[in-house]
Design a protein around this motif. Structure first.
Motif, short mmCIF file in Angstrom:
data_model
loop_
_atom_site.label_atom_id
_atom_site.label_comp_id
_atom_site.label_asym_id
_atom_site.label_seq_id
_atom_site.Cartn_x
_atom_site.Cartn_y
_atom_site.Cartn_z
N ALA A 80 -38.26 -32.94 1.39
CA ALA A 80 -38.68 -33.28 2.76
C ALA A 80 -39.29 -32.05 3.42
CB ALA A 80 -37.48 -33.77 3.56
N ASP A 81 -40.34 -32.23 4.17
CA ASP A 81 -41.00 -31.12 4.85
C ASP A 81 -40.08 -30.51 5.90
OD1 ASP A 81 -43.30 -31.52 3.38
OD2 ASP A 81 -44.21 -32.84 4.90
N ILE A 82 -40.24 -29.22 6.15
CA ILE A 82 -39.55 -28.57 7.26
C ILE A 82 -39.93 -29.31 8.54
CG2 ILE A 82 -39.22 -26.44 8.56
CD1 ILE A 82 -38.16 -26.31 5.71
N GLY A 83 -38.96 -29.64 9.35
CA GLY A 83 -39.21 -30.38 10.58
C GLY A 83 -39.02 -31.88 10.44
N THR A 84 -38.80 -32.38 9.19
CA THR A 84 -38.57 -33.81 9.00
C THR A 84 -37.28 -34.23 9.70
OG1 THR A 84 -39.68 -33.82 6.85
CG2 THR A 84 -38.13 -35.61 7.29
N GLU A 85 -37.34 -35.32 10.44
CA GLU A 85 -36.15 -35.82 11.14
C GLU A 85 -35.24 -36.55 10.14
OE1 GLU A 85 -35.83 -39.14 14.39
OE2 GLU A 85 -36.23 -37.23 15.41
N VAL A 86 -33.94 -36.20 10.16
CA VAL A 86 -32.99 -36.75 9.21
C VAL A 86 -31.68 -37.09 9.93
CG1 VAL A 86 -33.94 -35.56 7.20
CG2 VAL A 86 -32.19 -34.43 8.58
N ALA A 87 -30.83 -37.84 9.23
CA ALA A 87 -29.50 -38.18 9.73
C ALA A 87 -28.53 -38.21 8.55
CB ALA A 87 -29.51 -39.53 10.44
N ALA A 88 -27.25 -38.07 8.84
CA ALA A 88 -26.22 -38.06 7.78
C ALA A 88 -25.31 -39.26 7.94
CB ALA A 88 -25.41 -36.77 7.85
N ILE A 89 -24.98 -39.89 6.81
CA ILE A 89 -24.09 -41.05 6.79
C ILE A 89 -22.79 -40.64 6.12
CG2 ILE A 89 -23.80 -43.43 6.01
CD1 ILE A 89 -26.88 -43.58 5.80
N GLY A 90 -21.66 -40.94 6.75
CA GLY A 90 -20.39 -40.57 6.13
C GLY A 90 -19.20 -40.86 7.01
N TYR A 91 -18.09 -40.19 6.70
CA TYR A 91 -16.80 -40.45 7.35
C TYR A 91 -16.28 -39.16 7.99
CZ TYR A 91 -17.00 -44.71 4.58
OH TYR A 91 -17.38 -45.90 4.03
N PRO A 92 -16.88 -38.72 9.09
CA PRO A 92 -16.45 -37.46 9.70
C PRO A 92 -15.00 -37.51 10.13
CG PRO A 92 -17.85 -38.70 11.20
CD PRO A 92 -17.94 -39.39 9.88
N LEU A 93 -14.28 -36.41 9.88
CA LEU A 93 -12.88 -36.28 10.25
C LEU A 93 -12.04 -37.41 9.67
CD1 LEU A 93 -13.37 -35.22 13.98
CD2 LEU A 93 -13.20 -33.76 11.95
N SER A 94 -12.47 -37.93 8.50
CA SER A 94 -11.77 -39.01 7.79
C SER A 94 -11.70 -40.29 8.61
CB SER A 94 -10.37 -38.57 7.37
OG SER A 94 -10.43 -37.43 6.55
N GLY A 95 -12.59 -40.43 9.58
CA GLY A 95 -12.58 -41.61 10.43
C GLY A 95 -13.46 -42.71 9.89
N ALA A 96 -14.01 -43.51 10.80
CA ALA A 96 -14.82 -44.65 10.40
C ALA A 96 -16.20 -44.20 9.94
CB ALA A 96 -14.96 -45.61 11.58
N LEU A 97 -16.87 -45.09 9.19
CA LEU A 97 -18.23 -44.82 8.73
C LEU A 97 -19.13 -44.66 9.95
CD1 LEU A 97 -20.23 -44.71 6.33
CD2 LEU A 97 -20.54 -47.18 6.63
N SER A 98 -19.95 -43.60 9.95
CA SER A 98 -20.79 -43.35 11.11
C SER A 98 -22.09 -42.66 10.70
CB SER A 98 -20.06 -42.48 12.14
OG SER A 98 -19.85 -41.18 11.64
#
Length: 350
Positions: A80-98
């Motif tokens: 991905a190019d520098i500056g590409t907008e991204v997001a992360a999918i996962g379970y932060p702090l062992s909580g719900a999927l977010s």
């Protein structure tokens, strides 16, 4: 995909991404030191083994014990190019999927030193830096672009700790650098492991006849039912592990105890030790409570299923009213469509 690392002395949780019928990619540190691994997504639960492991690039490939349904991610073929907008999918702090973000890809070629679960440190190379606000529990989860394609896997973070002077804390700069394994590294390693697996064998949790390792019970859901199940199962399994068979036997329902004497129970459980019990789900079922539970047990092979000395269990427990905690164990059986147990160790090729 929630990746649950059941260690000999506790449980750690990370994230992962389904990339094949039975394959999941995650961060290497998410699975380091595991005794057994559990994959959880919605109502799906499966065990897994590590068929590819690269500590220096913080990536691991897992093979599930059964096919996985749900979304299968694609991996980007170019960075991905520098500056590409991204997001992360996962379970932060062992909580719900977010979904965390948005952020941007800000740099490549980063090198970071991490401290892992066992206290050791490791140098991880060639990471992608990003501004997505991830937390513990996100590790191993997919970092995706606007099309939902994986451009990286969440690896870790680095922060400035500042300088402590007397009672004051002086901080020149407070930084929160977030890092991910780039998609090209993920794709390269998967291609290599398709030709030749690099497995990470699980740890074998051993116990002596006078074990000083108590049973650990944790829950993956926040509910009154889960707390009740945890209380009952702690007394049940810890009683077995420590030889307090009367305490364990008392957790069985009156109906169960009417068909099984204390002496029979003692003989059946005399060589057993139980560790890392995890209540993965618990809910009311009419007047009863149903719970999905996983745990590891060691025993004399003569008393183990299929003469196995170490087994990882996945069971559906039914608790009925009664007993010192207000509930007692009526029965346990297989979770629908899944094996009741698997050996603690296994071998496989990709």
């Amino acid at each position: 995909m929630r990746v649950q690392n059941v260690l000999c002395d506790g449980v750690a949780t990370g994230s992962g991404a389904v990339v094949g019928t039975d394959l999941v990619v995650t961060a290497a540190h998410v699975v380091a030191g595991h005794a057994t691994l559990q994959l959880l997504l919605g109502e799906q639960t499966a065990t897994a083994e590590v068929v590819g492991y690269d500590e220096g690039n913080d990536i691991a490939l897992l093979r599930s014990s059964q096919p996985l349904s749900g979304h299968r991610f694609e991996i980007a073929q170019v960075p991905a190019d520098i500056g590409t907008e991204v997001a992360a999918i996962g379970y932060p702090l062992s909580g719900a999927l977010s979904l965390a973000g948005p952020g941007i890809v800000s740099a490549y070629g980063e090198q970071v030193q991490y401290r892992w679960y066992d206290g050791s440190t490791v140098e991880v190379y060639d990471l992608m830096r990003m501004t997505v606000p991830t937390n513990s529990g996100n590790s191993g989860g997919p970092v995706v672009d606007a099309d939902g394609v994986i451009v990286g896997l969440v690896s870790g973070t680095r922060s400035s700790l500042g300088e402590v002077v007397g009672e004051d804390v002086v901080v020149d700069v407070v930084e929160g650098f977030k890092f991910a394994v780039p998609a090209r590294v993920v794709a390269d390693r998967m291609e290599q492991w398709a030709d030749e697996a690099e497995p990470l064998e699980p740890q074998v949790c051993e116990a002596t006849d006078e074990s000083d390792q108590g049973t650990v019970v944790t829950t993956q859901v926040d509910s009154v039912q889960a707390d009740v199940v945890a209380d009952v199962l702690f007394d049940y399994f810890d009683g077995i592990t420590t030889g307090d068979y009367e305490r364990a036997y008392a957790q069985l329902s009156e109906d169960r105890r009417s068909s099984l004497s204390l002496e029979q129970f003692r003989q059946e459980q005399a060589t057993s030790y139980v560790y890392t019990v995890v209540v993965m789900d618990a809910s009311a079922d009419g007047d009863d409570i149903r719970a999905q539970v996983t745990f590891t047990s060691t025993q004399d092979p003569a008393f183990g299923p299929d003469n196995l000395p170490c087994v990882t269990w996945l069971l559906d427990y039914r608790l009925v009213p009664g007993g010192e905690h207000g509930w007692s164990i009526q029965e346990s059986g297989a979770v629908d469509g899944q094996p009741r147990y698997e050996p603690c160790t296994s071998e496989s090729d990709v």
